[in-house]
Design a protein around this motif. Structure first.
Motif, PDB file in Angstrom:
ATOM      1  N   GLU A 215      49.638 -17.592  71.368  1.00 43.03           N
ATOM      2  CA  GLU A 215      49.615 -18.379  70.138  1.00 43.03           C
ATOM      3  C   GLU A 215      48.181 -18.534  69.629  1.00 43.03           C
ATOM      4  OE1 GLU A 215      50.740 -22.976  68.751  1.00 43.03           O
ATOM      5  OE2 GLU A 215      51.153 -22.269  70.796  1.00 43.03           O
ATOM      6  N   ALA A 216      48.018 -18.528  68.320  1.00 43.47           N
ATOM      7  CA  ALA A 216      46.728 -18.811  67.688  1.00 43.47           C
ATOM      8  C   ALA A 216      46.997 -19.409  66.308  1.00 43.47           C
ATOM      9  CB  ALA A 216      45.882 -17.538  67.543  1.00 43.47           C
TER      10      ALA A 216
ATOM     11  N   VAL B  44      51.843 -10.189  71.457  1.00 46.01           N
ATOM     12  CA  VAL B  44      52.549 -10.168  72.725  1.00 46.01           C
ATOM     13  C   VAL B  44      51.758  -9.282  73.678  1.00 46.01           C
ATOM     14  CG1 VAL B  44      54.044  -8.280  71.962  1.00 46.01           C
ATOM     15  CG2 VAL B  44      54.735  -9.681  73.883  1.00 46.01           C
ATOM     16  N   GLU B  45      51.682  -9.707  74.930  1.00 44.30           N
ATOM     17  CA  GLU B  45      50.970  -8.931  75.950  1.00 44.30           C
ATOM     18  C   GLU B  45      51.982  -8.233  76.847  1.00 44.30           C
ATOM     19  OE1 GLU B  45      47.049 -11.862  76.122  1.00 44.30           O
ATOM     20  OE2 GLU B  45      48.345 -11.675  77.891  1.00 44.30           O
TER      21      GLU B  45
ATOM     22  N   ARG C 287      51.012  -6.452  68.123  1.00 42.43           N
ATOM     23  CA  ARG C 287      51.066  -7.464  67.056  1.00 42.43           C
ATOM     24  C   ARG C 287      52.160  -7.143  66.047  1.00 42.43           C
ATOM     25  NH1 ARG C 287      45.573  -7.738  68.446  1.00 42.43           N
ATOM     26  NH2 ARG C 287      44.876  -9.917  68.664  1.00 42.43           N
ATOM     27  N   GLY C 288      52.732  -8.204  65.509  1.00 47.14           N
ATOM     28  CA  GLY C 288      53.711  -8.074  64.440  1.00 47.14           C
ATOM     29  C   GLY C 288      53.617  -9.280  63.526  1.00 47.14           C
ATOM     30  N   ASP C 289      54.507  -9.316  62.550  1.00 40.53           N
ATOM     31  CA  ASP C 289      54.564 -10.470  61.660  1.00 40.53           C
ATOM     32  C   ASP C 289      55.530 -11.525  62.174  1.00 40.53           C
ATOM     33  OD1 ASP C 289      52.838  -9.264  59.633  1.00 40.53           O
ATOM     34  OD2 ASP C 289      54.525  -7.904  59.273  1.00 40.53           O
TER      35      ASP C 289
ATOM     36  N   LEU D  74      57.319 -22.699  66.199  1.00 41.13           N
ATOM     37  CA  LEU D  74      56.311 -21.756  65.715  1.00 41.13           C
ATOM     38  C   LEU D  74      56.943 -20.920  64.603  1.00 41.13           C
ATOM     39  CD1 LEU D  74      54.832 -20.637  69.147  1.00 41.13           C
ATOM     40  CD2 LEU D  74      53.866 -22.267  67.524  1.00 41.13           C
ATOM     41  N   PRO D  75      56.340 -20.862  63.444  1.00 42.33           N
ATOM     42  CA  PRO D  75      57.022 -20.304  62.272  1.00 42.33           C
ATOM     43  C   PRO D  75      57.359 -18.824  62.352  1.00 42.33           C
ATOM     44  CG  PRO D  75      54.708 -20.747  61.780  1.00 42.33           C
ATOM     45  CD  PRO D  75      54.990 -21.375  63.110  1.00 42.33           C
ATOM     46  N   ASN D  76      56.754 -18.077  63.262  1.00 40.86           N
ATOM     47  CA  ASN D  76      57.078 -16.649  63.349  1.00 40.86           C
ATOM     48  C   ASN D  76      57.692 -16.257  64.694  1.00 40.86           C
ATOM     49  OD1 ASN D  76      54.673 -16.969  64.773  1.00 40.86           O
ATOM     50  ND2 ASN D  76      53.852 -14.968  64.157  1.00 40.86           N
ATOM     51  N   LEU D  77      58.214 -17.262  65.421  1.00 44.61           N
ATOM     52  CA  LEU D  77      58.906 -16.995  66.682  1.00 44.61           C
ATOM     53  C   LEU D  77      60.358 -17.440  66.557  1.00 44.61           C
ATOM     54  CD1 LEU D  77      58.948 -16.108  69.667  1.00 44.61           C
ATOM     55  CD2 LEU D  77      58.259 -18.462  70.266  1.00 44.61           C
TER      56      LEU D  77
END
Length: 421
Positions: free
Chosen positions: A229-230, A237-238, A250-252, A376-379
């Motif tokens: 998260e940031a 994602v790792e 990375r994604g949106d 979290l708005p994108n999860l």
């Protein structure tokens, strides 16, 4: 958008399909070499809207106590030094009230009907084949008490649009002649003509291949280790790839569809998911005697087993073991399944070639899956489907794809919102 789907089981693949249909660039990540290699590998095979009565119901606490230390019990709670198991167990008991059971049945039936319709539409659109059979599902009872108890849930399901008809033992044998062997022991049955069956693993892999042809990326043999998260969002994602290399992807938007392992990725983000594994068992064997082998998909509610015909194979699956994350086969439980099969359909299958399997069903206390948004708005989530992952896969995938796209879901259901914690 670029959408990262974590998990290539039934729920992940179905979600990827519908996300692709809505125009997104999709990447699916999974630690296995092939899609649907874990919980979706050898499940019961039923598209069973009529199986919407959750394990957590008013009859469950007494049964759990009666079965507590019985290795062959249909539902086995094996206490462990695991706080998550005990918290889940307490939540399970809370869901056993009549009011909560009725509410949960309502959610599951509505999503189940929508999902079954979505599967049929997908089948028409793609021509996908997976040993499907649209012959209905017959719930049979060798206990008068269990048969009598089925009337209430069946009535509620009918009121919600799931036609689950109460029928006599003689009618049950007319629908499935293979039950003639146990006709003297049959108390009665219910029949849902609209339910179906089919090979969930074959479906998922066929659908994944079609997604790949349209441009969906599948990163197999990639183990997800963390979501980072940031600034109040998931940044990346790792993963560890098949060669042991560390990667950031990375994604949106990110969709968590990793079944029983979803809570481990959500917890470091401050998101607590009430999902715990309920280990289920299955046996698959070739048909030996067509005269004794069933053709219609069946449910043995007393023993918590389901029976599906997958081409020339018999699939029998069920029971639940609340016993952590181990997937070792319990031979006592395997033996109990085989004895029940032989008692019901002697000689139907080639027992010498029987293949046993165990998988971890991601269960919520009330059986209602977690689908929708997190804080979290994108999860987003698509997990916790328990015994109904195959039944609810297409409806869940289609719904979460619409949510990610900013569209309203097409079915009334308890979708997750920003209040999850």
């Amino acid at each position: 958008m670029r959408v990262i789907v974590l998990g290539a089981g039934l729920l992940g693949v179905a979600s990827a399909h519908y996300l692709d249909q809505l125009g997104h660039e999709v990447t699916v990540i999974d630690r296995q070499a092939e899609p649907a290699s874990e919980t979706s590998f050898a499940n019961g095979g039923q598209i069973s809207v009529s199986h919407a009565e959750p394990w957590a119901n008013p009859k469950a606490p007494a049964k759990v106590l009666r079965w507590l230390f019985k290795e062959e019990a249909p539902l086995l709670f094996r206490p462990r030094a695991d706080v998550r198991q005990w918290l889940w167990g307490l939540q399970f008991l809370r869901e056993c009230t009549p009011a909560r059971t009725r509410r949960n049945i309502g959610h599951l039936v509505r999503l189940g009907i929508y999902s079954r319709d979505a599967l049929r539409q997908l089948r028409r659109d793609t021509g996908i084949a997976y040993d499907e059979r649209a012959r209905g599902i017959l719930h049979f009872y060798t206990s008068q008490r269990e048969f009598d108890a089925a009337a209430g849930p069946a009535e509620q399901m009918r009121a919600l649009g799931c036609e689950r008809r109460v029928i006599s033992a003689d009618e049950a044998v007319r629908i499935e002649p293979a039950l003639h062997h146990i006709r003297p022991r049959l108390a009665g049955a219910t029949f849902s003509a609209d339910d179906e069956s089919g090979d969930a693993n074959r479906f998922a892999r066929e659908l994944a291949a079609r997604c790949g042809e349209r441009g969906t990326r599948f990163l197999m043999r990639h183990t997800v280790t963390a979501l980072r998260e940031a600034a109040g969002r998931i940044d990346h994602v790792e993963v560890i790839d098949g060669e042991g290399r560390f990667r950031r992807i990375r994604g949106d938007a990110y969709l968590l569809a990793m079944g029983s392992f979803s809570p481990f990725l959500a917890a470091p983000l401050g998101i607590r998911l009430p999902v715990y594994p309920a280990k289920g068992y299955s046996v698959t064997m070739p048909v030996e005697d067509e005269a004794m082998a069933y053709q219609v998909s069946l449910t043995d509610d007393e023993y918590k087993l389901v029976f599906s015909r997958l081409g020339s194979r018999l699939r029998i699956a069920g029971t639940a073991e609340i016993n952590g994350y181990g997937r070792d086969l319990n031979l006592v439980r395997c033996g109990a399944i085989m004895r029940r099969v032989e008692a019901l359909f002697p000689g139907a299958g080639d027992t010498g070639r029987a293949e046993f399997w165990a998988g971890l069903r991601p269960a919520t206390p009330g059986n209602v899956p977690l689908i929708g948004k997190t804080r979290l708005p994108n999860l987003y989530l698509n997990t916790g489907h328990g015994t109904l992952g195959w039944t609810l896969a297409c409806g869940s995938g289609r719904s979460v794809a619409r949510i990610i796209s900013g569209l309203k879901p097409e079915v009334e259901f308890a979708f997750m919102g920003a209040d999850i914690a």
